[in-house]
Scaffold this active site. Structure first.
Site, PDB file in Angstrom:
ATOM      1  N   GLU A   1       0.823  -1.217   0.000  1.00 59.96           N
ATOM      2  CA  GLU A   1       0.000   0.000   0.000  1.00 59.96           C
ATOM      3  C   GLU A   1       0.854   1.263   0.000  1.00 59.96           C
ATOM      4  O   GLU A   1       0.483   2.266  -0.620  1.00 59.96           O
ATOM      5  CB  GLU A   1      -0.962  -0.003   1.193  1.00 59.96           C
TER       6      GLU A   1
ATOM      7  N   TYR B   1      -5.799   7.016   4.183  1.00 59.05           N
ATOM      8  CA  TYR B   1      -5.936   5.987   3.154  1.00 59.05           C
ATOM      9  C   TYR B   1      -5.242   4.685   3.565  1.00 59.05           C
ATOM     10  O   TYR B   1      -5.849   3.608   3.559  1.00 59.05           O
ATOM     11  CB  TYR B   1      -5.369   6.449   1.793  1.00 59.05           C
TER      12      TYR B   1
ATOM     13  N   ASP C   1      -8.841   6.513  -1.924  1.00 59.33           N
ATOM     14  CA  ASP C   1      -7.762   7.070  -2.740  1.00 59.33           C
ATOM     15  C   ASP C   1      -8.373   7.737  -3.975  1.00 59.33           C
ATOM     16  O   ASP C   1      -9.594   7.909  -4.058  1.00 59.33           O
ATOM     17  CB  ASP C   1      -6.781   5.966  -3.136  1.00 59.33           C
TER      18      ASP C   1
END
Length: 352
Positions: free
Chosen positions: A39, A122, A140
């Site tokens: 991520e 996020y 996002d």
DNA sequence: AACCCGGGGTT
DNA sequence: AACCCAGGGTT
């Protein structure tokens, strides 16, 4: 605006995801550390770019412990070329925090995980949902694009207020028992169907739920303010080779642009004259002054900045360098982390 | 809220 | 050449 049939939407989306999801390296993983790394890498970066970096990173740092124990320079080297290098430094800091304060287990609560360096709204939601199936929003750019079209929301997605609105929306429509798949499905939809330009509405599994498609305004969304054009900076870089075929390089400061990366020394100067770069070269050793030659140009575009670099070559005895500077052979250069702009300079040395 | 922080792909 | 970004930190 259409009223969303939540259950039907969830089923259409998840059925599509189950069938069509891409086979990505981190989707074969359950280790929260590995999900986390993916991520961070995926921030502002496309899947195809990330895949080789992710695989290499996992080979070098297979576990959270391995990364936490690694030297920062090795971590940066594994990040070389990926950009936004603060991501790597923050991740390294955060992983050490998890090792020392959480017994090596990535936190599974919103409160704790958000305390980690480099983990914002996020990434917190992404790791919590994907690794722990916690129904937290992971909003996002893809998610904002999908939702802005699904619900015809004309808010500027660059504004903080808009992001809060999208997070609240996800909390309302997320499939509680399949948070991991739901969040990934929305992002997947944004990546492969609901694309920024020319969205593939005819292939979209949730087209019948989409307000923008019904009104024919999908190409007008999302709304996003234009960014200022990047400013141009003129540099003169010095490739200085000593009598032992070593090259002078230096480490950048600990903060700011390209922090802690290595580079060829340079000055900021737009003038056509070579006097300034010759004087600069002379600072490193009296013998190099008369041999400074213009070599070629490198242009490098950042998101907010353009470097126009005139590259100069010089040879001679180098006897006056600072503590942040080193003389390295061509092979040794490969072990140090350089920004892509200076890799372009280095590349030219191979083409001689 | 505005700005800083990389790099690569698409059109 | 202009456009697009799978964000977070700092001020």
């Amino acid at each position: 605006m259409k009223i969303l049939d939540k259950k039907s939407f969830q089923q259409d989306l998840l059925d599509w995801y189950d069938k069509e999801k891409r086979d990505l390296p981190w989707r074969r993983e359950t280790d929260p550390y590995r999900i986390w790394v993916s991520e961070i890498m995926l921030q502002q970066t496309k899947v195809d770019t990330v895949i080789p970096y992710y695989n290499n990173f996992m080979e070098k740092f297979p576990t959270l412990q391995d990364l936490a124990d690694a030297d920062e320079d090795k971590v940066l080297k594994a990040w070389e070329g990926l950009g936004y290098y603060s991501r790597a430094r923050n991740l390294h800091t955060a992983v050490k925090e998890v090792r020392d304060e959480y017994k090596g287990k990535v936190p599974d609560t919103e409160e704790d995980i958000k305390k980690l360096q480099g983990v914002g709204p996020y990434t917190a939601g992404a790791v919590l949902s994907i690794a722990y199936n916690v129904p937290a929003p992971a909003v996002d750019g893809n998610v904002m694009r999908v939702l802005s079209r699904l619900f015809t929301i004309y808010d500027d997605i660059g504004k903080a207020a808009a992001k809060n609105k999208f997070e609240q929306l996800i909390r309302e429509i997320i499939a509680e028992n399949r948070a991991s798949d739901f969040n990934q499905a929305v992002m997947e939809l944004g990546a492969v169907i609901c694309t920024p330009t020319s969205p593939a509405c005819l292939l979209c599994p949730v087209q019948k739920h989409c307000s923008a498609k019904e009104e024919g305004v999908q190409d007008l969304l999302p709304v996003k303010a234009k960014k200022k054009p990047p400013r141009t900076v003129h540099l003169k870089a010095l490739v200085l080779q000593d009598e032992n075929d070593r090259f002078l390089v230096e480490k950048r400061p600990d903060t700011g642009l390209l922090a802690k990366l290595w580079q060829f020394p340079y000055i900021e100067a737009a003038e056509e004259t070579d006097e300034d770069i010759a004087a600069f070269a002379a600072e490193f050793g009296a013998a190099v002054e008369e041999e400074v030659n213009y070599y070629y140009d490198v242009k490098h575009v950042f998101s907010h900045l353009v470097w126009e670099i005139k590259v100069y070559r010089a040879e001679g005895k180098v006897d006056n360098i600072g503590s942040h500077q080193r003389l390295l052979t061509k092979d040794e250069l490969k072990e140090f982390t350089f920004p892509v702009s200076h890799q372009k300079i280095m590349q030219s040395l191979e083409e001689e």
